[in-house]
Design a protein around this motif. Structure first.
Motif, mmCIF file in Angstrom:
data_model
loop_
_atom_site.group_PDB
_atom_site.id
_atom_site.type_symbol
_atom_site.label_atom_id
_atom_site.label_comp_id
_atom_site.label_asym_id
_atom_site.label_seq_id
_atom_site.Cartn_x
_atom_site.Cartn_y
_atom_site.Cartn_z
ATOM 1 N N ARG A 185 -36.405 -80.841 82.955
ATOM 2 C CA ARG A 185 -35.640 -80.050 81.668
ATOM 3 C C ARG A 185 -34.691 -80.989 81.185
ATOM 4 O O ARG A 185 -34.460 -80.655 79.921
ATOM 5 N N ASN A 186 -34.144 -81.933 81.595
ATOM 6 C CA ASN A 186 -33.012 -82.754 80.863
ATOM 7 C C ASN A 186 -33.612 -83.887 80.087
ATOM 8 O O ASN A 186 -33.117 -84.517 79.179
ATOM 9 N N MET A 187 -35.158 -84.033 80.110
ATOM 10 C CA MET A 187 -35.751 -84.951 79.371
ATOM 11 C C MET A 187 -36.903 -84.338 78.459
ATOM 12 O O MET A 187 -38.157 -84.337 78.979
ATOM 13 N N PRO A 188 -36.388 -83.952 77.490
ATOM 14 C CA PRO A 188 -37.420 -83.275 76.412
ATOM 15 C C PRO A 188 -38.673 -84.005 76.523
ATOM 16 O O PRO A 188 -38.481 -85.254 76.165
ATOM 17 N N GLY A 189 -39.917 -83.426 76.245
ATOM 18 C CA GLY A 189 -41.229 -84.187 76.180
ATOM 19 C C GLY A 189 -41.820 -84.548 77.434
ATOM 20 O O GLY A 189 -43.022 -84.961 77.729
ATOM 21 N N SER A 190 -41.007 -84.495 78.660
ATOM 22 C CA SER A 190 -41.811 -85.039 79.722
ATOM 23 C C SER A 190 -42.600 -83.797 80.370
ATOM 24 O O SER A 190 -42.651 -82.488 80.109
ATOM 25 N N GLU A 191 -43.218 -84.311 81.431
ATOM 26 C CA GLU A 191 -44.197 -83.282 82.080
ATOM 27 C C GLU A 191 -43.705 -83.035 83.421
ATOM 28 O O GLU A 191 -43.007 -83.931 84.038
ATOM 29 N N TYR A 192 -44.339 -81.846 84.209
ATOM 30 C CA TYR A 192 -43.720 -81.735 85.485
ATOM 31 C C TYR A 192 -44.933 -81.108 86.426
ATOM 32 O O TYR A 192 -45.600 -80.182 85.750
ATOM 33 N N LEU A 193 -44.809 -81.558 87.612
ATOM 34 C CA LEU A 193 -46.072 -81.014 88.510
ATOM 35 C C LEU A 193 -45.474 -80.944 89.707
ATOM 36 O O LEU A 193 -44.816 -81.555 90.353
ATOM 37 N N LEU A 194 -45.542 -79.719 90.362
ATOM 38 C CA LEU A 194 -45.313 -79.164 91.660
ATOM 39 C C LEU A 194 -46.571 -79.341 92.608
ATOM 40 O O LEU A 194 -47.644 -78.559 92.333
ATOM 41 N N LEU A 195 -46.728 -80.065 93.564
ATOM 42 C CA LEU A 195 -47.594 -80.175 94.595
ATOM 43 C C LEU A 195 -47.473 -79.241 95.716
ATOM 44 O O LEU A 195 -46.127 -79.297 96.266
ATOM 45 N N ASP A 196 -48.459 -78.468 96.212
ATOM 46 C CA ASP A 196 -48.328 -77.854 97.429
ATOM 47 C C ASP A 196 -49.564 -77.549 97.912
ATOM 48 O O ASP A 196 -50.650 -77.296 97.412
ATOM 49 N N PRO A 197 -49.583 -77.981 99.399
ATOM 50 C CA PRO A 197 -48.527 -78.336 99.977
ATOM 51 C C PRO A 197 -48.254 -79.798 99.937
ATOM 52 O O PRO A 197 -49.113 -80.577 99.905
ATOM 53 N N ALA A 198 -46.806 -80.095 99.961
ATOM 54 C CA ALA A 198 -46.560 -81.449 99.844
ATOM 55 C C ALA A 198 -44.963 -81.796 100.377
ATOM 56 O O ALA A 198 -44.378 -81.002 99.723
ATOM 57 N N ALA A 199 -44.686 -82.651 101.169
ATOM 58 C CA ALA A 199 -43.368 -82.858 101.248
ATOM 59 C C ALA A 199 -42.673 -84.005 100.448
ATOM 60 O O ALA A 199 -42.997 -84.387 99.393
ATOM 61 N N HIS A 200 -42.068 -84.976 101.137
ATOM 62 C CA HIS A 200 -41.475 -85.844 100.624
ATOM 63 C C HIS A 200 -42.361 -87.285 100.141
ATOM 64 O O HIS A 200 -42.063 -87.728 99.145
ATOM 65 N N ILE A 201 -43.354 -87.604 100.832
ATOM 66 C CA ILE A 201 -44.091 -88.711 100.721
ATOM 67 C C ILE A 201 -45.479 -88.342 100.029
ATOM 68 O O ILE A 201 -46.367 -88.208 100.720
ATOM 69 N N SER A 202 -45.520 -87.449 98.907
ATOM 70 C CA SER A 202 -46.500 -86.681 98.375
ATOM 71 C C SER A 202 -47.699 -87.554 98.062
ATOM 72 O O SER A 202 -48.875 -86.964 98.263
ATOM 73 N N ASN A 203 -47.551 -88.868 97.810
ATOM 74 C CA ASN A 203 -48.635 -89.569 97.449
ATOM 75 C C ASN A 203 -49.638 -89.876 98.730
ATOM 76 O O ASN A 203 -50.976 -90.050 98.675
ATOM 77 N N VAL A 204 -48.952 -89.714 99.992
ATOM 78 C CA VAL A 204 -49.799 -89.917 101.167
ATOM 79 C C VAL A 204 -50.332 -88.503 101.755
ATOM 80 O O VAL A 204 -51.427 -88.165 102.276
ATOM 81 N N GLU A 205 -49.209 -87.540 101.539
ATOM 82 C CA GLU A 205 -49.362 -85.982 102.021
ATOM 83 C C GLU A 205 -50.643 -85.338 101.014
ATOM 84 O O GLU A 205 -51.129 -84.630 101.799
#
Length: 221
Positions: A185-205
């Protein structure tokens, strides 16, 4: 491979396609460059890939702490200079994502596009205290105390010209999703993705969804 940069011996690996743009991966606390093995395999044909162990981690030098984010920023820039990398894509998770926020603020010309995963823009002192057990484990394994307070959140709005994707894990208790969304939200133009299910090491999980997201995002830029 190893190189002494910024006064520290840094362990790194280069792979992928040398005819393609550079892509740098930066890992989280108490991990090494191999946390990115799955992403390296997925992206090796399309990028010239740099992975490295930050100071105090993996096969890099265990120099006395405490370590500050300015140290990690300077190590990264010095390694790029050593390898002749003028500009690179960048994927950072946790502390790797915190480090690249500082690079975006101090050295924006070095970045083509950025993925910040499972990270935060503010590290208050009480958060550092809450991570005491993990820091103690790091010290036991030969790593210096790494986490230091920082506050980039309110500065992100001043960054322009760098495409950024923020990725959060819905079960991440270390860097909760609302904090990642606040950076978006603080960076206009950026993108956001919520991964579910995923915890802290989302690239592995959650590797398939993570790889799909970063592949599509980087290809656009």
């Amino acid at each position: 491979m190893k190189a002494t940069v910024n006064g520290v011996e840094i362990n790194y690996e280069i792979s992928g396609n040398p005819d393609k743009p550079w892509l740098t991966f930066s890992n989280s606390l108490a991990t090494n460059l191999h946390m990115w093995d799955g992403q390296e395999r997925a992206l090796a044909a399309d990028y010239h890939i740099l992975r490295f162990d930050k100071r105090g981690h993996g096969e890099s030098e265990k120099v006395p702490g405490p370590y500050h984010f300015d140290d990690l920023i300077d190590d990264t820039i010095a390694l790029w200079d050593h390898l002749g990398i003028d500009q690179t894509y960048y994927v950072g998770l946790s502390i790797g994502g915190m480090t690249v926020q500082g690079i975006m603020l101090k050295h924006p010309e070095r970045l083509k596009a950025v993925v910040v995963a499972n990270s935060m823009g503010v590290v208050p002192p009480e958060f550092v205290s809450a991570w005491g057990d993990r820091i103690a484990l790091c010290q036991e394994k030969g790593m210096g105390p790494l986490i230091q307070p920082l506050d980039y959140l309110d500065k992100l709005g001043g960054i322009s010209g760098i495409p950024v994707l923020f990725i959060a894990g819905s079960q991440d208790g270390g860097t909760p999703a609302p904090g990642v969304e606040a950076m978006h939200r603080n960076m206009p133009g950026s993108e956001y993705l919520l991964l579910d299910p995923a915890a802290h090491i989302s690239n592995v999980e959650c590797p398939e969804a993570f790889n799909k997201a970063i592949t599509a995002f980087l290809a656009k830029h």
